[in-house]
Design a protein around this motif. Structure first.
Motif, mmCIF file in Angstrom:
data_model
loop_
_atom_site.group_PDB
_atom_site.id
_atom_site.type_symbol
_atom_site.label_atom_id
_atom_site.label_comp_id
_atom_site.label_asym_id
_atom_site.label_seq_id
_atom_site.Cartn_x
_atom_site.Cartn_y
_atom_site.Cartn_z
ATOM 1 N N UNK A 1 34.516 45.912 53.204
ATOM 2 C CA UNK A 1 34.313 47.356 53.288
ATOM 3 C C UNK A 1 35.611 48.131 53.072
ATOM 4 N N UNK A 2 36.135 48.024 51.878
ATOM 5 C CA UNK A 2 37.385 48.676 51.502
ATOM 6 C C UNK A 2 37.086 49.567 50.297
ATOM 7 N N UNK A 3 37.355 50.837 50.431
ATOM 8 C CA UNK A 3 36.975 51.804 49.396
ATOM 9 C C UNK A 3 37.519 51.407 48.038
ATOM 10 N N UNK A 4 38.783 50.970 47.986
ATOM 11 C CA UNK A 4 39.391 50.612 46.697
ATOM 12 C C UNK A 4 38.651 49.449 46.036
ATOM 13 N N UNK A 5 38.168 48.507 46.851
ATOM 14 C CA UNK A 5 37.434 47.364 46.302
ATOM 15 C C UNK A 5 36.056 47.792 45.802
ATOM 16 N N UNK A 6 35.457 48.731 46.486
ATOM 17 C CA UNK A 6 34.167 49.264 46.043
ATOM 18 C C UNK A 6 34.332 50.027 44.736
ATOM 19 N N UNK A 7 35.368 50.832 44.661
ATOM 20 C CA UNK A 7 35.612 51.605 43.435
ATOM 21 C C UNK A 7 35.849 50.681 42.250
ATOM 22 N N UNK A 8 36.617 49.621 42.453
ATOM 23 C CA UNK A 8 36.863 48.672 41.370
ATOM 24 C C UNK A 8 35.608 47.887 41.031
ATOM 25 N N UNK A 9 34.767 47.622 42.033
ATOM 26 C CA UNK A 9 33.508 46.921 41.776
ATOM 27 C C UNK A 9 32.645 47.696 40.791
ATOM 28 N N UNK A 10 32.699 49.018 40.887
ATOM 29 C CA UNK A 10 31.876 49.857 40.010
ATOM 30 C C UNK A 10 32.286 49.738 38.553
ATOM 31 N N UNK A 11 33.480 49.227 38.279
ATOM 32 C CA UNK A 11 33.939 49.081 36.892
ATOM 33 C C UNK A 11 33.582 47.716 36.305
ATOM 34 N N UNK A 12 33.003 46.842 37.111
ATOM 35 C CA UNK A 12 32.740 45.477 36.649
ATOM 36 C C UNK A 12 31.393 45.324 35.951
ATOM 37 N N UNK A 13 30.522 46.309 36.109
ATOM 38 C CA UNK A 13 29.185 46.209 35.540
ATOM 39 C C UNK A 13 28.146 45.696 36.517
ATOM 40 N N UNK A 14 28.557 45.387 37.753
ATOM 41 C CA UNK A 14 27.598 44.896 38.740
ATOM 42 C C UNK A 14 26.557 45.961 39.070
ATOM 43 N N UNK A 15 25.363 45.495 39.429
ATOM 44 C CA UNK A 15 24.307 46.423 39.833
ATOM 45 C C UNK A 15 24.449 46.832 41.290
ATOM 46 N N UNK A 16 24.873 45.870 42.116
ATOM 47 C CA UNK A 16 24.978 46.106 43.549
ATOM 48 C C UNK A 16 26.244 45.463 44.103
ATOM 49 N N UNK A 17 26.593 45.881 45.295
ATOM 50 C CA UNK A 17 27.579 45.162 46.092
ATOM 51 C C UNK A 17 26.856 44.631 47.334
ATOM 52 N N UNK A 18 27.379 43.545 47.894
ATOM 53 C CA UNK A 18 26.921 43.098 49.207
ATOM 54 C C UNK A 18 28.090 43.234 50.169
ATOM 55 N N UNK A 19 27.952 44.110 51.136
ATOM 56 C CA UNK A 19 29.003 44.318 52.125
ATOM 57 C C UNK A 19 29.066 43.122 53.074
#
Length: 238
Positions: A135-153
């Motif tokens: 649950x780190x904002x920077x990791x979530x923001x970078x996840x959005x650039x990978x093409x993933x549909x979802x994240x699992x916290x």
């Protein structure tokens, strides 16, 4: 209402401890769905100490809800397994070889290029992709650039801190989920969620799509029975 996916790894562990097919993993998956579970999750590992690769194909034939396969996409055999079985969702977890259980999310900044490539492989095959993140904002923001549909916290930190200070425990997850939602990512969660802490988490996380729960749910089923336990978990998500 977030959906409940039951991780049946522990059923496979029990089966493997004696050999044979008792308990019957396929029948348990059918029963979980019949009792109200909205998905089945498995996390095969290279040593097959619980879920065997053959189990994945057996389960794919009978799961009628959502089939979610978690695992280490840096293992080529895992990638081949997922592409061959084509579940509705694959959850990419940065496990080390021989790791007992998952204990951290992806560094989506350092692994951005790799994640972009491997996620494309699965999405080109028509498989929804979720990636394990802290649950780190920077990791979530970078996840959005990978093409993933979802994240699992990854919720171990929340579960660990919950009894001491639940407001403090959930705060970083609320912030991470808000960012994920604004960026158009679906939100899953899992690890150490149980009957004590699940409702508070679900009530406070915006746009929560799905929780994956195995160890606690299967442990509770020893006392309450599988059908009753699944219903108890569903009530926490209502």
């Amino acid at each position: 209402m977030a959906r409940l996916s039951v991780n049946i790894n522990k059923i496979a562990t029990l089966r493997n401890s004696r050999g044979g097919n008792n308990p019957d993993l396929v029948q348990v998956a059918k029963d979980c769905e019949r009792f109200g579970a909205q998905g089945i999750t498995v996390h095969p590992r290279p040593d097959e100490r619980h879920i065997r690769y053959a189990d994945v194909f057996d389960l794919k034939k009978i799961v009628t809800t959502e089939f979610n396969i978690e695992g280490n996409c840096q293992e080529q055999k895992f990638v081949e397994l997922v592409l061959a079985s084509k579940p509705e969702q694959v959850t990419l977890v940065p496990d080390a070889l021989g790791q007992i259980t998952s204990n951290h999310g992806w560094d989506t900044i350092a692994n951005q290029a790799y994640l972009q490539d491997i996620i494309k492989v699965f999405k080109d095959a028509g498989i929804r992709v979720s990636i394990f993140v802290d649950p780190v904002v920077e990791m979530v923001e970078a996840a959005a650039t990978t093409g993933t549909d979802r994240i699992e916290l990854y919720t171990e930190a929340y579960a660990t801190q919950y009894l001491q200070n639940k407001e403090q425990a959930v705060a970083p997850y609320v912030k991470a989920a808000e960012v994920a939602h604004k960026l158009g990512l679906g939100i899953n969660a899992g690890h150490d969620l149980d009957l004590h802490n699940l409702k508070y988490f679900s009530d406070n996380i915006p746009a929560l799509d799905e929780v994956s729960i195995g160890h606690a749910l299967i442990s509770d089923a020893l006392y309450y029975g599988l059908e009753n336990t699944i219903q108890m978990y569903l009530r926490q998500l209502a």
